[in-house]
Design a protein around this motif. Structure first.
Motif, mmCIF file in Angstrom:
data_model
loop_
_atom_site.group_PDB
_atom_site.id
_atom_site.type_symbol
_atom_site.label_atom_id
_atom_site.label_comp_id
_atom_site.label_asym_id
_atom_site.label_seq_id
_atom_site.Cartn_x
_atom_site.Cartn_y
_atom_site.Cartn_z
ATOM 1 N N SER A 174 39.591 24.926 37.931
ATOM 2 C CA SER A 174 39.750 25.886 38.786
ATOM 3 C C SER A 174 40.649 25.732 39.901
ATOM 4 O O SER A 174 41.029 24.478 39.844
ATOM 5 N N GLY A 198 36.292 41.538 26.694
ATOM 6 C CA GLY A 198 36.519 40.527 28.095
ATOM 7 C C GLY A 198 37.144 39.264 27.571
ATOM 8 O O GLY A 198 37.826 39.151 26.568
ATOM 9 N N THR A 200 37.219 34.767 28.385
ATOM 10 C CA THR A 200 36.459 33.503 28.568
ATOM 11 C C THR A 200 37.393 32.373 28.853
ATOM 12 O O THR A 200 38.600 32.312 28.611
ATOM 13 N N ARG A 213 32.630 30.326 29.285
ATOM 14 C CA ARG A 213 32.171 31.178 30.303
ATOM 15 C C ARG A 213 33.016 32.358 30.576
ATOM 16 O O ARG A 213 34.059 32.237 30.474
ATOM 17 N N LEU A 215 35.329 34.959 32.235
ATOM 18 C CA LEU A 215 36.303 34.983 33.512
ATOM 19 C C LEU A 215 36.022 36.076 34.251
ATOM 20 O O LEU A 215 35.707 37.007 33.688
ATOM 21 N N GLU A 216 36.168 36.077 35.718
ATOM 22 C CA GLU A 216 35.831 37.039 36.308
ATOM 23 C C GLU A 216 36.881 38.276 36.606
ATOM 24 O O GLU A 216 37.865 37.790 36.397
ATOM 25 N N LYS A 217 36.465 39.495 36.533
ATOM 26 C CA LYS A 217 37.434 40.596 36.660
ATOM 27 C C LYS A 217 38.257 40.459 37.982
ATOM 28 O O LYS A 217 38.004 39.658 38.890
ATOM 29 N N GLN A 273 42.737 33.492 38.513
ATOM 30 C CA GLN A 273 42.815 33.906 40.037
ATOM 31 C C GLN A 273 43.383 32.632 40.829
ATOM 32 O O GLN A 273 42.946 32.185 41.858
ATOM 33 N N LEU A 305 40.859 41.726 31.826
ATOM 34 C CA LEU A 305 40.441 41.389 33.413
ATOM 35 C C LEU A 305 40.751 42.262 34.409
ATOM 36 O O LEU A 305 40.446 42.036 35.299
#
Length: 352
Positions: A174, A198, A200, A213, A215-217, A273, A305
Motif C-alpha cells: 500500500s 471487480g 483484487t 482482498r 481493491l476499493e473502488k 490509489q 474499479l
C-alpha cells in the motif's frame, strides 16, 4: 472470486507468479555481479524465459487458444549462449508448492522453449478469437534498475477483456507508488480482475497463491482539480506539452509526483490509489498505436474499479484488431465521473 473464468484465473495467477520469480532471480544475478548490468542480456533473458514459462502453462491447458506475446525466438536461435542462459532460467524456476507447480507445464526441451516463444510471436487478436496477451516484462528500463515493472497476462474474447493479471514484483502492499519505493522484504503484489466481478490484490510468494482482498473502488470526484495525472516525463512518443495544457485547464496539479515508465504500472498505480487517478496519452505521431500487451489486463483492472477508458475521440478501446490497438489513437483514462470533462479538455488542448 466466483466466475465462469475460475480455472483461467487460477492458472493465469500461478503462471504470472512463477514468471515473476524468474525475473527476480535474474535481477539477483545482476546484483551479485553474475551478469553485467550495462549489458542488454539480462533484460533479454528475463523476457524470453518469462514468456516461455507463461506460454508453456497456458498452451498446455488451453491448446486451442491464441497467444499474443511480445517476443520471438530469433535472437535465441542465433545465439547459443543466450539460449542456454534462457533455458536454464526457465527450466530451473519452479513454485515451491508441489500442487501449484503441478498445474503449470514447463518446457521439456530447448526446441520446445523456442517454439513456445514463437507461438506468442505469431498470435493475433481478432473479433472472434479467444486470445491470451502477455508482456513478460513491461518496463524493461526500470526492471534492470530494480524499480517498478510488471509481468502481464490477459484473456481477450471476441475483442473484450475477460481476465487481467499483473504481477508487480517490486510493488509495496500500500501507499504512494514510485519507481524507487520498492518491496524490499517480500515478493511484491499481484493484481487481478475478472470482467464484471471487480478486482483484487494479493501478495506474491514462492509457492501457492496467497489470500487476496478486494481493491476499493476509485473515488468518483466532481472537482477536476482533484484529477491527479500519472505521466512519464521521459517518454519520447507522447506530447507532454499537450498533457500539461490539459492539466492546467482542469486546475489539476502538474506534473504530478507519480511518474512511472511502465504503461501497465500506471493502471496499477491508479488501482491501488497510489497518488494518482487518471492518465492521458496524446501521441506525437498520428501513426502511433499502442501494443495490445501494454494495456490489456491493466485496462480491465482500472475499469472494474470505476475508470472509463477511451481513445482521444471518446471511443471505447477495441482489443480485436491484431497485435496493436489499431483502432485506438491515444488514450484517456479517468474516473467515470470526470472522464467526459477530461476528454473535452484534451480536445481543446489539441486545438480541435
Amino acid at each position: 472470486m466466483a466466475s465462469p473464468y475460475a480455472q483461467e484465473l487460477q492458472l493465469a495467477s500461478l503462471a504470472v507468479q512463477r514468471a515473476a520469480l524468474i525475473t527476480r532471480k535474474l535481477l539477483s544475478a545482476v546484483d551479485k555481479g553474475a551478469l553485467d548490468k550495462s549489458d542488454a542480456s539480462p533484460v533479454t533473458i528475463a523476457d524470453f524465459a518469462a514468456q516461455a514459462s507463461i506460454i508453456a502453462a497456458i498452451h498446455h491447458v488451453f491448446p486451442n487458444d491464441e497467444i499474443v506475446g511480445e517476443e520471438d525466438a530469433t535472437a535465441l536461435r542465433e545465439n547459443p549462449v543466450l539460449l542456454e542462459r534462457t533455458w536454464e532460467l526457465a527450466n530451473e524456476t519452479h513454485l515451491d508448492n508441489e500442487a501449484s507447480e503441478a498445474l503449470l507445464h514447463t518446457p521439456q526441451t530447448r526446441e520446445e522453449l523456442l517454439d513456445l516463444i514463437d507461438l506468442g510471436a505469431k498470435g493475433n487478436c481478432t473479433p472472434t478469437s479467444r486470445t491470451w496477451t502477455l508482456d513478460p516484462v513491461d518496463g524493461t528500463a526500470t526492471f534492470i534498475r530494480g524499480e517498478q515493472y510488471a509481468v502481464c497476462l490477459s484473456l481477450v474474447e471476441n475483442g473484450h477483456q475477460k481476465i487481467g493479471v499483473l504481477g508487480c514484483p517490486n510493488l509495496r502492499a500500500s501507499g504512494f507508488v514510485a519507481e524507487t519505493l520498492v518491496d524490499r522484504d517480500g515478493h511484491g503484489q499481484l493484481l487481478a480482475a475478472v470482467a464484471g466481478h471487480g478486482a483484487t490484490i494479493q501478495p506474491m510468494g514462492p509457492g501457492a497463491l496467497l489470500s487476496s482482498r478486494p481493491l476499493e473502488k476509485i473515488p468518483q470526484i466532481t472537482d477536476t482539480s482533484a484529477v491527479h495525472f500519472i505521466d512519464t516525463q521521459a517518454a519520447t512518443t507522447q506530447n507532454l506539452e499537450v498533457h500539461g495544457r490539459v492539466a492546467a485547464s482542469l486546475g489539476a496539479p502538474w506534473p504530478n509526483p507519480v511518474d512511472l515508465w511502465s504503461a501497465q504500472m500506471r493502471y496499477v498505480a491508479i488501482a491501488v490509489q497510489g497518488g494518482c487517478n487518471a492518465f492521458i496519452k496524446v501521441p506525437l505521431s498520428k501513426e502511433y498505436r499502442s501494443k495490445i500487451w501494454d494495456h490489456a489486463g491493466g485496462m480491465l483492472i482500472a475499469q472494474e474499479l470505476g475508470c472509463v477508458i477511451s481513445d482521444l475521440e471518446g471511443r471505447p478501446v477495441d482489443c480485436s484488431q491484431g497485435r496493436t490497438l489499431a483502432g485506438c489513437y491515444g488514450m484517456v483514462v479517468a474516473p467515470a465521473s470526470v472522464h467526459q470533462r477530461v476528454l473535452e479538455a484534451v480536445r481543446v488542448a489539441r486545438g480541435l
